[in-house]
Write a protein that holds these residues in place. Structure first.
Motif, PDB file in Angstrom:
ATOM      1  N   GLU A   1       0.832  -1.199   0.000  1.00  0.00           N
ATOM      2  CA  GLU A   1       0.000   0.000   0.000  1.00  0.00           C
ATOM      3  C   GLU A   1       0.874   1.261   0.000  1.00  0.00           C
ATOM      4  OE1 GLU A   1      -3.877   1.750   2.412  1.00  0.00           O
ATOM      5  OE2 GLU A   1      -2.759   0.001   3.147  1.00  0.00           O
ATOM      6  N   ASN A   2       0.455   2.252  -0.736  1.00  0.00           N
ATOM      7  CA  ASN A   2       1.126   3.554  -0.822  1.00  0.00           C
ATOM      8  C   ASN A   2       2.459   3.495  -1.562  1.00  0.00           C
ATOM      9  OD1 ASN A   2      -0.803   5.055   0.822  1.00  0.00           O
ATOM     10  ND2 ASN A   2      -0.009   3.848   2.532  1.00  0.00           N
ATOM     11  N   LEU A   3       2.713   2.416  -2.296  1.00  0.00           N
ATOM     12  CA  LEU A   3       3.945   2.350  -3.077  1.00  0.00           C
ATOM     13  C   LEU A   3       3.713   3.034  -4.418  1.00  0.00           C
ATOM     14  CD1 LEU A   3       6.838   1.351  -3.368  1.00  0.00           C
ATOM     15  CD2 LEU A   3       5.941  -0.798  -4.266  1.00  0.00           C
ATOM     16  N   HIS A   4       4.242   4.238  -4.564  1.00  0.00           N
ATOM     17  CA  HIS A   4       4.080   5.020  -5.787  1.00  0.00           C
ATOM     18  C   HIS A   4       5.461   5.408  -6.297  1.00  0.00           C
ATOM     19  CE1 HIS A   4      -0.226   5.404  -5.032  1.00  0.00           C
ATOM     20  NE2 HIS A   4       0.075   5.720  -3.790  1.00  0.00           N
ATOM     21  N   LEU A   5       5.755   5.043  -7.545  1.00  0.00           N
ATOM     22  CA  LEU A   5       7.076   5.295  -8.123  1.00  0.00           C
ATOM     23  C   LEU A   5       7.021   6.295  -9.271  1.00  0.00           C
ATOM     24  CD1 LEU A   5       8.555   1.673  -8.157  1.00  0.00           C
ATOM     25  CD2 LEU A   5       8.760   3.431  -6.397  1.00  0.00           C
ATOM     26  N   SER A   6       5.953   7.035  -9.363  1.00  0.00           N
ATOM     27  CA  SER A   6       5.869   8.041 -10.424  1.00  0.00           C
ATOM     28  C   SER A   6       6.889   9.158 -10.231  1.00  0.00           C
ATOM     29  CB  SER A   6       4.453   8.636 -10.469  1.00  0.00           C
ATOM     30  OG  SER A   6       4.117   9.203  -9.198  1.00  0.00           O
ATOM     31  N   ILE A   7       7.483   9.236  -9.037  1.00  0.00           N
ATOM     32  CA  ILE A   7       8.487  10.263  -8.759  1.00  0.00           C
ATOM     33  C   ILE A   7       9.851   9.876  -9.294  1.00  0.00           C
ATOM     34  CG2 ILE A   7       7.299  11.059  -6.696  1.00  0.00           C
ATOM     35  CD1 ILE A   7       9.213   9.398  -5.042  1.00  0.00           C
ATOM     36  N   THR A   8       9.972   8.685  -9.918  1.00  0.00           N
ATOM     37  CA  THR A   8      11.273   8.204 -10.411  1.00  0.00           C
ATOM     38  C   THR A   8      11.204   7.978 -11.915  1.00  0.00           C
ATOM     39  OG1 THR A   8      10.662   5.909  -9.972  1.00  0.00           O
ATOM     40  CG2 THR A   8      11.735   7.114  -8.185  1.00  0.00           C
ATOM     41  N   PRO A   9      11.148   9.015 -12.716  1.00  0.00           N
ATOM     42  CA  PRO A   9      10.954   8.834 -14.166  1.00  0.00           C
ATOM     43  C   PRO A   9      12.128   8.180 -14.879  1.00  0.00           C
ATOM     44  CG  PRO A   9      11.443  11.134 -13.660  1.00  0.00           C
ATOM     45  CD  PRO A   9      11.263  10.442 -12.338  1.00  0.00           C
ATOM     46  N   LYS A  10      13.328   8.190 -14.296  1.00  0.00           N
ATOM     47  CA  LYS A  10      14.505   7.631 -14.964  1.00  0.00           C
ATOM     48  C   LYS A  10      14.985   6.330 -14.327  1.00  0.00           C
ATOM     49  CE  LYS A  10      16.302  11.982 -16.797  1.00  0.00           C
ATOM     50  NZ  LYS A  10      17.492  12.867 -16.932  1.00  0.00           N
ATOM     51  N   LEU A  11      14.133   5.677 -13.563  1.00  0.00           N
ATOM     52  CA  LEU A  11      14.531   4.451 -12.873  1.00  0.00           C
ATOM     53  C   LEU A  11      14.846   3.346 -13.878  1.00  0.00           C
ATOM     54  CD1 LEU A  11      14.770   3.539  -9.880  1.00  0.00           C
ATOM     55  CD2 LEU A  11      12.551   2.429 -10.177  1.00  0.00           C
ATOM     56  N   ARG A  12      16.032   2.732 -13.734  1.00  0.00           N
ATOM     57  CA  ARG A  12      16.462   1.663 -14.634  1.00  0.00           C
ATOM     58  C   ARG A  12      16.545   0.306 -13.938  1.00  0.00           C
ATOM     59  NH1 ARG A  12      21.027   1.255 -16.442  1.00  0.00           N
ATOM     60  NH2 ARG A  12      22.201   2.550 -14.993  1.00  0.00           N
ATOM     61  N   VAL A  13      16.887   0.306 -12.647  1.00  0.00           N
ATOM     62  CA  VAL A  13      17.046  -0.941 -11.904  1.00  0.00           C
ATOM     63  C   VAL A  13      16.125  -0.890 -10.690  1.00  0.00           C
ATOM     64  CG1 VAL A  13      18.646  -2.422 -10.637  1.00  0.00           C
ATOM     65  CG2 VAL A  13      19.427  -1.205 -12.680  1.00  0.00           C
ATOM     66  N   LEU A  14      15.229  -1.885 -10.562  1.00  0.00           N
ATOM     67  CA  LEU A  14      14.286  -1.928  -9.447  1.00  0.00           C
ATOM     68  C   LEU A  14      14.344  -3.302  -8.792  1.00  0.00           C
ATOM     69  CD1 LEU A  14      11.935  -0.818  -7.752  1.00  0.00           C
ATOM     70  CD2 LEU A  14      10.373  -1.593  -9.562  1.00  0.00           C
ATOM     71  N   GLU A  15      14.564  -3.307  -7.485  1.00  0.00           N
ATOM     72  CA  GLU A  15      14.544  -4.537  -6.698  1.00  0.00           C
ATOM     73  C   GLU A  15      13.530  -4.363  -5.566  1.00  0.00           C
ATOM     74  OE1 GLU A  15      17.407  -7.193  -3.736  1.00  0.00           O
ATOM     75  OE2 GLU A  15      18.282  -5.682  -5.073  1.00  0.00           O
ATOM     76  N   LEU A  16      12.499  -5.214  -5.563  1.00  0.00           N
ATOM     77  CA  LEU A  16      11.448  -5.175  -4.551  1.00  0.00           C
ATOM     78  C   LEU A  16      11.445  -6.491  -3.791  1.00  0.00           C
ATOM     79  CD1 LEU A  16       8.454  -3.592  -6.527  1.00  0.00           C
ATOM     80  CD2 LEU A  16      10.016  -2.452  -4.950  1.00  0.00           C
ATOM     81  N   GLY A  17      11.316  -6.414  -2.454  1.00  0.00           N
ATOM     82  CA  GLY A  17      11.315  -7.624  -1.655  1.00  0.00           C
ATOM     83  C   GLY A  17      10.446  -7.495  -0.419  1.00  0.00           C
ATOM     84  N   HIS A  18       9.890  -8.612   0.006  1.00  0.00           N
ATOM     85  CA  HIS A  18       9.121  -8.735   1.243  1.00  0.00           C
ATOM     86  C   HIS A  18       7.930  -7.775   1.287  1.00  0.00           C
ATOM     87  CE1 HIS A  18      11.382 -11.759   3.404  1.00  0.00           C
ATOM     88  NE2 HIS A  18      12.490 -11.204   2.995  1.00  0.00           N
TER      89      HIS A  18
END
Length: 920
Positions: free
Chosen positions: A559-576
């Motif tokens: 909940e509340n995970l918003h990544l629109s603030i990272t327009p140039k994100l190339r590498v994303l690691e999400l866990g747990h």
């Protein structure tokens, strides 16, 4: 190229390594690019590499060497092989002319004379065996002759007793023999006669100088003797004898002409080897993990040439008064893991050239005033793991050239104001693992160049500005909570790397803002996704340059995970996190739509349960997908539609799948998809249900239970149809009375097979699925037209979730039950409905009834607006089952109700007839 079910992962270099136009697979191999090891080394096993090498392959369980190498890319730079190969034939690696590193762990191997020929670029060669005992390895005299650029060669766990006169290339500078059966150094002359200056490896009458720089003989438990002339003619830069019982006095008669560095770690010595140190005028001496509890004054004069000395883990309690005066050239001193505390007492006369001092883990409780005042050149000071409770400027005076200070894991509770004023050149400060509760910019005053800062406390940590102006890297660790006190939105102007590890990160005041305009790498561990909430939280209002995000939450929700603030994100690691049970929170699909520039995606412990084509919509630049530690994962058949657009590199690690034939496309995809590299499916298992722990191999289940041969399927269907037609003709013949009883039995069997009751069992005529945004149109237009009795309407019994579901009833169970008791399901589709999780779920349930259960109520689709086919993945998957009359285009402007109602009436009548035929 032949493909195999066991595929490999290729980790691409996204900055400098161009996309390849061909594909390959290799059994039990991992292929990757060294440039991405920092992102995925936690999940992927790699062999030891040297810096500067990019494309590599690491293969295990090798038994048939030619078969394994046939699938490995020809242009790899590093190759590691582990398995059992009795013979290494001639020209075994002839196709890999670009190899720079070759590591062989092949057991007892007979190496042919020309087995390694053709590797003209090879720089590093290793023969390794890690079992306790040694294996025999026979090398011919000219085995290494063609390796003209070989820089290092290593033998670990092998005995070379049966090999003689091996010619070492003149380019060799590093020779390693570990865990061998050597008993004395003199054996080296028989193995490698050209080590000394009297021999030339090319047998050419020309001047030649000794070439070896590093000789590593560590971990040879039986090496106890040197022998006269054993190292005759050698000029060594480094000799490593760690873990051997060798008496170093014998080195004086070994014929060794020059030695700069000697390592005697864990050799059991109890005194300084002054005779050897003085004889060779050593520059570096490593005596770590020994039994030197006291240093005698008579051993000191021979140490005058040392620039580096390591005495860690020796239980030293005191240094002699003349220790430092006897070492005028000393630059690096390691005294860690000794017993110099509780109060540091060091001898006078420190070397003014000392640049690095390590006093970690010495049970120090306090530092005397001016303890380091005679060290004007000191640049690094390590005080980690002690019991220091407070620091003041008097403790650190005189260190004006100090650049790095490590005070981590001490008992520090107080930092006195101005304690850093004696350190104007400090660039790196580590105070992790302390008992500080408050730290502010005022505590860091006095350092104008601080760029790397690590803060950590076992208690709640309050951080106050002003922030150090030159800060580039910041790490903050506090398990309970971290409070950032904000003053007028003061930004971290130049900060590029930020790491936060805490269960709760709070801004004070709550409506404050911190700006990170230069941030490129962000690591979050233990934080709630609320830190990305907008506009409720202002911790990360915008991250315009962020390229790498590693987020392990541990809060079990997204909940509340918003990544629109990272327009140039190339590498994303999400866990747990949990994307399945929290249906009200943001979905993974919604998160990924906000990062269209993504190239690497690593997902771990997210409880995804299902992946479909909608998950990757908009990720046209995705190059690598990694899934780790997922349970009961389903791969939707809609993914078949994007096989040609799949990420080029897919990796499954510790993933348990669902045993379902809907995933039967996975096997052919993993073995035949163009430009896609898959790793991990060969070792993956699947579960038939929640209580199934049989560990069924996924690919075995798909191949044995899910036939995918179209010719065989066509033959089987045709054969069954012919039999049914013949049997139906026999049952319909009135001349044979005995067939009546058989017809009754057949109808009873057909009734049981359909699993349905008569038409009167239907509670509703139509179950209507729609989203909240379309509710007004459905209630105002559609329901009156279908529910009111003729002639105003159609007189149908409708099931509407908001109206007909019971209070407190589980919506998922109610939806499934209502579809079961309805003659047909009508899905009202629009762009808003496609983004609704409940509409997708209801469409999936309807799909299940359509495909998996013969005779079940049929599905009808009503399109309120034109929708592109790629957007409607589930409908696109159903085209082979749906007929033209199963879906309608009804624009809201100008609805043709008469035509629509007539077609729907016919559709319901046909569904009723099909159901009654099934029941009879």
């Amino acid at each position: 190229m032949k493909r195999c079910l066991y595929s490999t992962l290729l980790l691409p270099c996204m900055m400098s390594f161009s996309l390849r136009s061909w594909a390959w697979t290799a059994p039990d191999c991992t292929v990757g690019d060294e440039s991405l090891l920092s992102n995925l080394s936690f999940y992927v096993p790699f062999c030891t590499l040297v810096p500067g090498l990019h494309l590599f392959a690491s293969c295990s369980n090798v038994k048939d060497l030619p078969q394994t190498l046939a699938s490995v890319p020809r242009d790899i730079e590093a190759l590691c092989l582990q398995g059992t190969v009795p013979n290494l034939p001639d020209d075994a690696f002839g196709l890999f002319s670009s190899l720079h590193l070759l590591t062989l762990q092949l057991g007892t191997t007979k190496v042919a004379a020309r087995a390694i020929q053709g590797l003209h670029q090879l720089q590093h060669l290793s023969f390794e065996h890690h079992a306790p005992c040694c294996l025999n390895l026979f090398l011919r005299q000219d085995t290494l002759e063609s390796l003209r650029f070989l820089n290092s060669i290593s033998f670990q766990g092998y005995c070379l007793n049966y090999s003689q006169s091996i010619e070492l290339p003149i380019s060799l500078s590093h020779l390693t023999l570990k865990h061998s059966c050597q008993t004395e150094l003199q054996e080296l002359q028989k193995l490698f006669p050209n080590l000394g200056s009297g021999f030339s490896p090319t047998h050419r009458p020309r001047p030649w100088s000794p070439f070896l720089e590093v000789l590593d003989l560590s971990s040879n438990l039986h090496l106890s003797q040197v022998g006269v002339g054993a190292l005759k003619g050698l000029h060594l830069r480094s000799l490593r004898l760690d873990g051997t019982p060798l008496n170093t006095t014998g080195l004086l008669d070994s014929g060794l002409l020059h030695l700069d560095s000697l390592s005697l770690v864990h050799t059991g010595v109890n005194k300084l080897p002054g005779n050897v140190t003085g004889y060779f005028e050593l520059g570096a001496l490593d005596l770590g993990r020994n039994q030197i509890q006291n240093i005698k004054d008579e051993d000191l004069p021979s140490l005058h040439s040392l620039e580096v000395i390591s005495l860690y883990a020796n239980s030293l309690q005191l240094l002699p008064p003349g220790f430092f005066s006897a070492l005028p050239q000393l630059q690096r001193l390691n005294l860690s893991m000794n017993k110099l505390g509780p109060t540091l007492v060091l001898p006078q006369g420190w070397s003014s050239n000392l640049k690095v001092l390590d006093l970690s883990h010495n049970e120090l409780c306090s530092l005397p005033h001016g303890a380091f005042s005679s060290l004007p050149q000191l640049q690094e000071l390590w005080l980690s793991g002690n019991n220091i409770s407070s620091l003041s400027s008097e403790n650190l005076e005189g260190l004006r050239q100090l650049k790095s200070l490590d005070l981590s894991w001490n008992q520090i509770k107080v930092l006195k104001p101005g304690w850093l004023f004696p350190l104007p050149a400090l660039t790196s400060l580590n105070i992790l693992g302390t008992y500080l509760e408050t730290i502010s910019g005022r505590h860091l005053q006095g350092t104008r160049k601080l760029s790397h800062l690590q803060l950590g406390s076992v208690a709640i940590l309050d951080i106050y500005p002003p922030w150090p102006p030159e800060l580039l890297c910041l790490e903050v660790w506090a398990q309970p909570s971290v409070f950032f006190h904000v003053a007028n939105g003061e930004p971290f102007l130049f900060l590029e790397n930020l790491s936060l590890q805490s269960s709760n990160v709070v801004l004070v005041p709550f409506n404050g803002t911190i700006h990170f305009p230069s941030l490129r790498h962000l690591t979050l561990r233990g934080c709630s996704p609320f830190i990305f909430s907008s506009p409720d939280s202002r911790f990360f209002p915008q991250l315009p340059l962020l390229e790498h995000l590693h987020f392990w939450s541990g809060h079990e929700d997204a909940e509340n995970l918003h990544l629109s603030i990272t327009p140039k994100l190339r590498v994303l690691e999400l866990g747990h996190m949990d994307f399945f049970y929290n249906l009200g929170s943001v979905t993974l699909e919604e998160v990924l739509k906000e990062v269209p520039q993504l190239q690497v995606l690593a997902l771990s412990h997210l409880n995804l349960r299902n992946l479909s084509i909608s998950t990757f919509t908009g990720l046209g630049l995705l190059r690598l997908l990694l899934l780790n530690s997922e349970w009961d994962l389903g791969l939707d058949s809609s993914l078949q539609e994007m096989i040609s657009q799949m990420p080029e590199y897919v990796y499954f690690s510790n993933v348990t799948f669902i045993c379902q034939c809907e995933s039967s496309w996975v096997g052919p995809w993993a073995t035949g998809a163009p430009n896609t590299f898959v790793y991990g499916l060969g070792h993956s298992i699947c579960m038939a249900n929640a209580s199934d722990y049989s560990k069924t191999p996924l690919l075995s289940f798909l191949s044995s239970h899910c036939a995918h041969d179209p010719n065989f399927q066509g033959f089987l269907i045709s054969f069954i149809l012919v039999l049914l037609l013949m049997f139906s003709a026999l049952l319909g013949c009135p001349k044979w009375p005995w067939l009546r009883q058989l017809r009754k039995l057949f109808y009873a069997w057909w009734w049981k097979l359909c699993g349905r009751g008569p038409r009167s069992a239907f509670r509703y005529d139509v179950f209507i699925s729609y989203c909240e945004q379309d509710q007004a149109w459905v209630l105002d237009k559609l329901v009156p037209a279908l529910e009111k009795p003729p002639p105003a309407g159609e007189g149908l019994r409708l099931c509407l979730p908001e109206r007909d579901f019971g209070i407190g009833q589980d919506r998922m169970d109610a939806t499934a039950a209502s579809m079961e008791s309805s003659r047909t399901t009508l899905c009202v589709l629009s762009c808003q409905a496609l983004r609704s999780p409940w509409c997708n779920l209801e469409l999936r349930l309807a799909t299940y009834h359509l495909v998996a259960r013969p005779g079940a109520a049929r599905l009808t689709l009503l399109f309120l607006e034109p929708i592109d086919r790629p957007q409607l993945h589930s409908y696109h998957r159903l085209t082979r089952w749906l007929q033209k009359e199963d879906y309608f285009d009804v624009p809201q402007a100008g609805v043709q109700w008469d035509d629509f109602c007539e077609q729907l009436r016919k559709r319901l009548k046909r569904a009723e007839q099909e159901r009654e035929d099934c029941v009879l």
